[in-house]
Enzyme design. Sequence first.
Site, mmCIF file in Angstrom:
data_model
loop_
_atom_site.group_PDB
_atom_site.id
_atom_site.type_symbol
_atom_site.label_atom_id
_atom_site.label_comp_id
_atom_site.label_asym_id
_atom_site.label_seq_id
_atom_site.Cartn_x
_atom_site.Cartn_y
_atom_site.Cartn_z
ATOM 1 N N HIS A 57 0.788 -1.231 0.000
ATOM 2 C CA HIS A 57 0.000 0.000 0.000
ATOM 3 C C HIS A 57 0.820 1.282 0.000
ATOM 4 O O HIS A 57 0.283 2.361 -0.198
ATOM 5 C CB HIS A 57 -1.013 0.026 1.149
ATOM 6 C CG HIS A 57 -0.460 -0.302 2.495
ATOM 7 N ND1 HIS A 57 0.573 0.377 3.095
ATOM 8 C CD2 HIS A 57 -0.833 -1.276 3.368
ATOM 9 C CE1 HIS A 57 0.811 -0.150 4.270
ATOM 10 N NE2 HIS A 57 -0.013 -1.157 4.461
ATOM 11 N N HIS A 148 -5.388 -0.336 -3.149
ATOM 12 C CA HIS A 148 -4.764 -0.532 -1.832
ATOM 13 C C HIS A 148 -4.538 0.779 -1.100
ATOM 14 O O HIS A 148 -3.639 0.895 -0.287
ATOM 15 C CB HIS A 148 -3.483 -1.368 -1.909
ATOM 16 C CG HIS A 148 -3.748 -2.784 -2.283
ATOM 17 N ND1 HIS A 148 -4.504 -3.623 -1.499
ATOM 18 C CD2 HIS A 148 -3.377 -3.503 -3.365
ATOM 19 C CE1 HIS A 148 -4.584 -4.807 -2.087
ATOM 20 N NE2 HIS A 148 -3.917 -4.759 -3.221
ATOM 21 N N ASP A 153 -10.328 2.306 -2.370
ATOM 22 C CA ASP A 153 -10.900 0.963 -2.374
ATOM 23 C C ASP A 153 -12.329 0.967 -1.833
ATOM 24 O O ASP A 153 -13.184 0.224 -2.314
ATOM 25 C CB ASP A 153 -10.030 -0.005 -1.575
ATOM 26 C CG ASP A 153 -8.791 -0.438 -2.342
ATOM 27 O OD1 ASP A 153 -8.615 -0.022 -3.504
ATOM 28 O OD2 ASP A 153 -7.979 -1.200 -1.770
#
Length: 183
Positions: A57, A148, A153
């Site tokens: 991420h 991510h 998301d």
Amino acid sequence: MQGLNFIAIDFETATGKRASICEAGICIVYEGKIAKTCSWLVRPQGNYYNYWNMRLHGIGPKDTKDSPEFPEVWAEISDYLKDCPVLVSHNAAFDMGCIRHSLELYGLEKPDVTYYCSLRAARRIYDFDCNTLDFLCNQFEIPCGQHHRAGNDAEMCARLFLREIRDAGYCELEEMNYCNGRL
């Protein structure tokens, strides 16, 4: 889709532990439309990260050293849950686990919340070999932000779940009872 209200939620974690939330994101759906998307960087306990999670991420200790811990962020999210105690996530087992473990770690009360899983819905509705969030969003030309990252998301999940409800021919969340549970 009048009357269709839910909050899509997503978490990124600093380690393999569910209570190591380092970013939280929500996307509020009101009357079947995206109303608001929010995200927060969260300082995990000890601000400890492992390499693989950072690589996934892109969030690390420098990003969260001055960020609030989970209880402060959860208080903000809980304010939204008062009006709409319905969560949706892609792979709810992971995200609901993050909530449960974090609430336990910090000694916070578990709210009375219903959740739905867009991953379970996709597996039932579609016949794809892959059902990851980014794959499904690409299939349906749903705008993808930076995958991510929790806010992006969460919004991707919200848009996908709205599509799933339409494709399944439903107009109410209760009809999606094959992919729901209680927090």
